[in-house]
Design an enzyme around this catalytic site. Structure first.
Site, PDB file in Angstrom:
ATOM      1  N   SER A 140       0.853  -1.189   0.000  1.00  0.00           N
ATOM      2  CA  SER A 140       0.000   0.000   0.000  1.00  0.00           C
ATOM      3  C   SER A 140       0.881   1.228   0.000  1.00  0.00           C
ATOM      4  CB  SER A 140      -0.875  -0.010   1.267  1.00  0.00           C
ATOM      5  OG  SER A 140      -1.455   1.251   1.517  1.00  0.00           O
ATOM      6  N   TYR A 153      -2.750  -0.435  10.254  1.00  0.00           N
ATOM      7  CA  TYR A 153      -2.651  -0.701   8.814  1.00  0.00           C
ATOM      8  C   TYR A 153      -1.284  -0.282   8.280  1.00  0.00           C
ATOM      9  CZ  TYR A 153      -3.872  -0.501   3.829  1.00  0.00           C
ATOM     10  OH  TYR A 153      -3.903  -0.672   2.468  1.00  0.00           O
TER      11      TYR A 153
END
Length: 209
Positions: A140, A153
């Site tokens: 990501s 995250y």
């Protein structure tokens, strides 16, 4: 001849979004693809889409946070196709919240799914790539920089990037390439759900998944 003609691969998190798009495109390029997702119905839907387009796919449920589930999914792929040439580890989860307000079990769950889950996939995919091949881990933009209000995250995706680097070094001599891609916000069902409940532009950027 298509670019992936004769290749055998798997994609996790292929029931929707980035994973579904990747599985469909690999099949269009001639690959046989195992469509893996925690939602077995969604995986079957993706496989049906591939089949309707003339491609080859099998669908199976997988919980990347559970080692036996990962082992079984990889074994099924190898049994179904006679081997494995590539894998895309896309499955994961996102979370929001300030660090000091996040319970430990919530933090641990996100890290376990995103980081330990990627580890488990690599652990069982690498031995199956007995004639070399390639693995792509979907990290990501949060694996490279901060995303506000997403401590678990971001920590997990940074870990995925580091894990990818180690695997790339350790398995290069076996002819296996391991890379990570770090997409930014991507228009997936998860993004649409986030956007529907968000006021722009003051809200923090969403994770890619």
């Amino acid at each position: 001849m298509s670019a992936f003609s004769g290749k055998r691969g798997l994609v996790t998190g292929a029931g929707s979004g980035i994973g579904r798009a990747a599985a469909i495109e690999f099949a269009r390029q001639g690959a046989s693809v195992a469509v893996l997702d925690v939602d077995e119905d969604a995986a079957a839907e993706t496989a049906a889409m591939i089949g309707k387009d003339g491609g080859e796919a099998l669908a199976a449920a997988v919980d990347i946070a559970d080692e036996e589930s990962v082992r079984a999914a990889v074994d099924r792929t190898v049994a179904g196709y006679g081997g494995l040439d590539f894998a895309v580890n896309n499955a994961g989860m996102s979370s929001r919240g300030l660090l000091d307000q996040m319970p430990l079990d919530g933090f641990e769950r996100v890290v376990h799914v995103n980081l330990a889950g990627t580890f488990l996939c690599l652990k069982h995919e690498l031995p199956a790539l007995d004639r070399g091949g390639a693995i792509v881990n979907v990290a990501s933009n949060g694996g490279l920089a901060a995303i506000r209000n997403a401590p678990a995250y971001v920590a997990a995706k940074h870990g995925v990037v580091g894990l990818t680097k180690v695997a790339a070094v350790d398995y290069a001599a076996r002819g296996i390439r391991v890379n990570a891609v770090c997409p930014g916000p991507t228009r997936t069902p998860g993004f649409e759900k986030w956007a529907a409940n968000t006021e722009f532009p003051s809200s923090p950027a969403p994770p890619c998944q």
